[in-house]
Structures are given as structure tokens and as C-alpha cells.
Write a protein that holds these residues in place. Structure first.
Motif, mmCIF file in Angstrom:
data_model
loop_
_atom_site.group_PDB
_atom_site.id
_atom_site.type_symbol
_atom_site.label_atom_id
_atom_site.label_comp_id
_atom_site.label_asym_id
_atom_site.label_seq_id
_atom_site.Cartn_x
_atom_site.Cartn_y
_atom_site.Cartn_z
ATOM 1 N N ASP A 19 0.872 -1.104 0.150
ATOM 2 C CA ASP A 19 0.084 0.060 -0.077
ATOM 3 C C ASP A 19 0.930 1.336 0.024
ATOM 4 N N ILE A 20 2.040 1.264 0.789
ATOM 5 C CA ILE A 20 2.792 2.220 0.868
ATOM 6 C C ILE A 20 3.393 2.757 -0.672
ATOM 7 N N ALA A 21 4.140 1.580 -1.167
ATOM 8 C CA ALA A 21 4.447 1.618 -2.720
ATOM 9 C C ALA A 21 3.543 2.204 -3.495
ATOM 10 N N ASN A 22 2.445 1.737 -3.466
ATOM 11 C CA ASN A 22 1.347 2.094 -4.605
ATOM 12 C C ASN A 22 0.841 3.664 -4.269
ATOM 13 N N MET A 23 0.695 4.133 -2.853
ATOM 14 C CA MET A 23 0.532 5.289 -2.743
ATOM 15 C C MET A 23 1.706 6.375 -3.096
ATOM 16 N N ILE A 24 2.760 6.052 -3.112
ATOM 17 C CA ILE A 24 3.787 6.725 -3.698
ATOM 18 C C ILE A 24 3.964 6.883 -5.103
ATOM 19 N N GLU A 25 3.663 5.855 -5.582
ATOM 20 C CA GLU A 25 3.962 5.589 -7.253
ATOM 21 C C GLU A 25 2.669 6.490 -7.771
ATOM 22 N N ASP A 26 1.264 6.204 -7.121
ATOM 23 C CA ASP A 26 0.328 6.972 -7.706
ATOM 24 C C ASP A 26 0.450 8.451 -7.593
ATOM 25 N N GLY A 27 0.757 8.915 -6.478
ATOM 26 C CA GLY A 27 1.164 10.195 -6.082
ATOM 27 C C GLY A 27 2.175 10.922 -7.054
ATOM 28 N N THR A 28 3.301 10.246 -7.510
ATOM 29 C CA THR A 28 4.250 10.569 -8.468
ATOM 30 C C THR A 28 3.674 10.907 -9.528
ATOM 31 N N ARG A 29 3.004 9.875 -9.922
ATOM 32 C CA ARG A 29 2.448 9.911 -11.663
ATOM 33 C C ARG A 29 1.302 11.023 -11.665
ATOM 34 N N ALA A 30 0.551 11.197 -10.508
ATOM 35 C CA ALA A 30 -0.316 12.462 -10.645
ATOM 36 C C ALA A 30 0.471 13.801 -10.594
ATOM 37 N N VAL A 31 1.280 14.063 -9.786
ATOM 38 C CA VAL A 31 1.921 15.320 -9.429
ATOM 39 C C VAL A 31 2.802 15.600 -10.567
ATOM 40 N N VAL A 32 3.733 14.771 -11.156
ATOM 41 C CA VAL A 32 4.459 15.187 -12.213
ATOM 42 C C VAL A 32 4.032 15.030 -13.628
ATOM 43 N N GLU A 33 2.345 14.495 -13.670
ATOM 44 C CA GLU A 33 1.828 14.408 -14.829
ATOM 45 C C GLU A 33 2.318 13.677 -15.779
ATOM 46 N N GLU A 34 2.296 12.187 -15.460
ATOM 47 C CA GLU A 34 3.021 11.174 -16.201
ATOM 48 C C GLU A 34 2.628 11.233 -17.687
ATOM 49 N N ASN A 35 3.596 11.058 -18.407
ATOM 50 C CA ASN A 35 3.550 11.322 -19.871
ATOM 51 C C ASN A 35 4.561 10.350 -20.607
ATOM 52 N N GLY A 36 4.314 8.941 -20.508
ATOM 53 C CA GLY A 36 5.304 8.270 -21.495
ATOM 54 C C GLY A 36 6.713 8.287 -20.781
ATOM 55 N N THR A 75 11.402 -3.571 -2.932
ATOM 56 C CA THR A 75 10.277 -3.122 -3.148
ATOM 57 C C THR A 75 9.171 -4.342 -3.063
ATOM 58 N N PRO A 76 7.986 -4.162 -2.723
ATOM 59 C CA PRO A 76 7.304 -5.349 -2.452
ATOM 60 C C PRO A 76 7.010 -5.944 -3.954
ATOM 61 N N ASN A 77 6.833 -7.205 -4.099
ATOM 62 C CA ASN A 77 6.622 -7.832 -5.217
ATOM 63 C C ASN A 77 5.173 -8.114 -5.028
ATOM 64 N N ALA A 78 4.719 -8.728 -6.240
ATOM 65 C CA ALA A 78 3.136 -9.328 -5.985
ATOM 66 C C ALA A 78 3.150 -10.337 -5.018
ATOM 67 N N GLY A 79 2.125 -10.077 -3.971
ATOM 68 C CA GLY A 79 1.814 -10.937 -3.107
ATOM 69 C C GLY A 79 2.554 -10.694 -1.962
ATOM 70 N N ASP A 80 3.339 -9.866 -1.786
ATOM 71 C CA ASP A 80 3.997 -9.288 -0.494
ATOM 72 C C ASP A 80 3.211 -9.039 0.784
ATOM 73 N N LYS A 81 3.443 -9.463 1.791
ATOM 74 C CA LYS A 81 2.626 -9.416 2.855
ATOM 75 C C LYS A 81 3.282 -8.614 3.987
ATOM 76 N N VAL A 82 4.324 -8.236 3.949
ATOM 77 C CA VAL A 82 5.079 -7.291 4.822
ATOM 78 C C VAL A 82 4.221 -6.125 5.329
ATOM 79 N N VAL A 83 4.336 -6.004 6.648
ATOM 80 C CA VAL A 83 3.530 -5.135 7.221
ATOM 81 C C VAL A 83 4.460 -4.063 8.341
ATOM 82 N N LEU A 84 4.445 -2.589 8.052
ATOM 83 C CA LEU A 84 5.448 -1.894 8.703
ATOM 84 C C LEU A 84 5.083 -2.022 10.147
ATOM 85 N N GLN A 85 6.129 -2.114 11.020
ATOM 86 C CA GLN A 85 6.025 -2.066 12.327
ATOM 87 C C GLN A 85 6.417 -0.947 13.244
ATOM 88 N N GLN A 86 6.099 -0.731 14.406
ATOM 89 C CA GLN A 86 6.331 0.280 15.352
ATOM 90 C C GLN A 86 7.856 0.487 15.560
#
Length: 361
Positions: free
Chosen positions: A150-167, A188-199
Motif C-alpha cells: 500500500d505504501i509503494a502504491n501510494m507513492i507511485e500513484d502520487g508521483t504519476r499524478a503530481v509530475v503528470e505522467e506522460n510516457g 520493493t514489494p513484489n506481487a503477493g508481498d505481505k510485509v507490514v510496517l512495525q512500530q
């Protein structure tokens, strides 16, 4: 904070060799030499191998007020409709090299040597501004209990939107690094990664954003309790030193010595025991070429005899890693980072067709 970038081949997780102590941790930080914001000491910067005087970020004037969303989804063009992006931090040359900024003739020669300095600098500044926006949100949003995916997806979704991804014109520069504890980089998490951030985790976040092939390669470390505050302070200070001392004609081996000296001036107290902070010997910063994250030159973290110099028109990611372990890494774990080899040889491919008559059967 985080550091260590993608190689030209498959790169496995880079993990710190633990010392006799069970809690060896790694913190890291890197900046592209040039842009920065005041929030992150040593921050994230990007720019050419030259230094200038530090300036305050200019205030935007006029126009309708625009607010960034949370999570960030508003493109930078809404905030900078004129297409001009802020300069932010610049470092001034000193001593024998000061003439590079005082000589009008020398500055003119350097401008002429660049293919198009205004476009090049503006692309770098746009990538740096996008990184700043995403980074600020990440600092506020990431909390223990979140899945790494979820952290990786949040970062990369934000990157694409803010920088206005264009190829190939703008977008994600490389897979987001989310390296935990003794893992220094390249996880970085591969598909199926279940690791959760701890305190109690120490998390290195490595974000890449590119505009016109100019990559803002920058990272930072997060922790959620105070045990390793001094470790993070050490890598910030070491990165500050690297950025301050970098510049045209600086020898890479000498620059590594300045970084090492700063890093080793820190100690961390863990469970009543004082542990010296060590720079990781076999990780490094590096030069960056257009569309190529590793440009061929390396900035190590321990003083060495490399006489290679930083030159006009080059760009560097100044990356520092501090450890409470042995100060060396080994490769292990799953591969999560891939890159095209820029020097891959041409391999002719032929499609062979075999025809057999029915009589053969």
C-alpha cells in the motif's frame, strides 16, 4: 536517508551484515546535487555539478489559488502555469574554485557546453518539485500497521499524478525502495508481498521521478520511536557534507573522506550500549545520465584513492548510508528492481520455419 540505486542489471535486496549485536540497523539518505527544501536537512536536491549561492524559494504571485489534495493528485502545471519551477538550494564554491562563479567568461563557456541549459535545469527542477510534494505527503501519511504494498502504491500513484505522467517525457524514475531495518536498499514489494510496517522499524524510502529523462533520485529514512534518531541524524549530516563539498574538479576519493569523517563522528545508544555509526563501504552515490540512473562514476562513503573528478555538466546523487552493524552489505532475497542495460550488445534474432510434407508422416 535511504540510498543505493538501481544497477544496469537485475538488483537484489542489499542487506547489511549484522554485527554480534542482534539489532544492527541501517539508515540512509541521498540527494541529487542541486534542489532542496527546508523540511529535510540535507534534503533531496538535484542539479549540475556546480555550486551557487543559496536562495529562498520564490513565492508564487497572482493567479487563482490552488491547493494540493491529500493524497497528492493535483498536477504541478496547476501551481506553475508558466512552466517555470523553483530553484531552491544552491551551494556556492569556495577557496580556489570560487572563480567558477565569479568569472563571467567561465559561466558563459559552461552554458554553451550544455545542449539547452534552460530546458535541462527546468526539467530537473520540475522533477525535484514533484519529489518534494510527494515526500512531504509520505512523511505525514506513512504509519506503522500499513502494508508495504500500500505504501509503494501510494507513492507511485502520487508521483504519476503530481509530475503528470506522460510516457518517456515524465513519470516514475525507478521502482520505489522501501527497505526495512538491516535491508539497506533495493527492496520493493513484489506481487503477493505481505510485509507490514512495525512500530520499531527503520524504513528507508527511495523515490525516483524523471522529467525529460532527468532523474531526481532521492531518499530519506523514517522511524517511529527514538532509538535510532542519532543514526538518522548521522546520515543527514553526512549527506549535507557531501552536497556542500561536491562540485567541479572535486576528486571522488577525497569527497568520500569528507562523508566518512562526518558519519563516524556519531554514536547510537541501543539498550544501554554505545555503538559507533559506520558508513557502508560497498554502497555509493553515483552520477546520473539522461534516462540512465547509474552514469558510471561512483561516490563511495569511505576515503579512497580514486582520482576521478566531477566535471562540467555532470549530475550526481549524493547518497549516504549509516549502519550500527559491520558497515558492509551482501545481496540476498528476492529481486524487485530491473533496468535495461544501456551497453547491451546487439543480438540478431531469426525466426526459423521448418516445413514438412504430409508424406513424412
Amino acid at each position: 536517508m535511504p540510498a543505493a540505486k538501481k544497477s544496469d542489471e537485475e538488483t537484489k535486496e542489499v542487506k547489511e551484515l549484522n554485527s554480534a549485536e542482534p539489532a544492527a540497523e541501517v539508515a540512509a539518505e541521498d540527494v541529487d546535487d542541486g534542489e532542496d527544501d527546508a523540511e529535510d536537512v540535507g534534503g533531496e536536491t538535484t542539479g549540475e555539478a556546480k555550486k551557487k549561492k543559496k536562495k529562498k524559494k520564490p513565492k508564487k504571485k497572482g493567479g487563482a489559488k490552488v491547493a494540493q489534495s491529500s493524497p497528492p493528485r493535483v498536477g504541478l502545471s496547476k501551481f506553475f502555469p508558466d512552466g517555470k519551477y523553483p530553484v531552491n538550494e544552491e551551494q556556492e564554491y569556495k577557496d580556489d574554485n570560487r572563480w567558477r562563479t565569479t568569472s563571467e567568461e567561465k559561466r558563459y563557456e559552461e552554458r554553451v557546453a550544455m545542449e539547452d541549459p534552460e530546458i535541462t535545469y527546468n526539467n530537473i527542477r520540475k522533477a525535484a518539485e514533484a519529489h518534494r510534494v510527494v515526500r512531504q505527503h509520505v512523511r505525514q501519511w506513512v504509519k506503522p500497521g500499513m502494508a508495504m504494498t500500500d505504501i509503494a502504491n501510494m507513492i507511485e500513484d502520487g508521483t504519476r499524478a503530481v509530475v503528470e505522467e506522460n510516457g518517456l517525457e515524465a513519470g516514475v524514475g525507478f521502482p520505489t525502495g522501501l527497505s526495512l531495518n538491516h535491508c539497506a536498499a533495493h527492496y520493493t514489494p513484489n506481487a503477493g508481498d505481505k510485509v507490514v510496517l512495525q512500530q520499531g522499524d527503520v524504513l528507508k524510502i527511495d523515490i525516483g521521478i524523471q522529467v525529460g529523462g532527468r532523474i531526481a533520485d532521492s531518499a530519506f529514512t523514517l522511524n517511529f520511536e527514538p532509538t535510532y534518531d542519532k543514526l538518522i541524524e548521522a546520515v543527514k549530516a553526512a549527506t549535507d557534507t557531501g552536497v556542500r563539498e561536491a562540485g567541479i574538479d572535486m576528486q571522488l576519493g577525497e569527497l568520500a573522506g569528507y562523508i566518512q569523517e562526518t558519519m563516524e563522528s556519531y554514536e547510537v545508544e541501543v539498550n544501554g550500549k554505545t555503538i559507533p555509526v559506520k558508513p557502508i563501504k560497498n554502497l555509493s552515490g553515483h552520477s546520473i545520465n539522461p534516462y540512465q540512473i547509474h552514469g558510471g562514476k561512483s561516490v563511495l562513503l569511505v576515503k579512497n584513492d580514486d582520482p576521478t573528478k566531477m566535471e562540467e555538466g555532470e549530475y550526481f546523487a549524493i547518497e549516504t548510508f549509516g549502519s550500527t552493524g559491520r558497515g558492509r552489505i551482501v545481496e540476498s532475497g528476492e529481486c524487485s528492481h530491473y533496468a535495461k542495460r544501456v551497453d547491451a550488445p546487439h543480438v540478431p534474432l531469426r525466426y526459423e520455419v521448418h516445413v514438412r510434407s504430409k508424406a513424412a508422416y
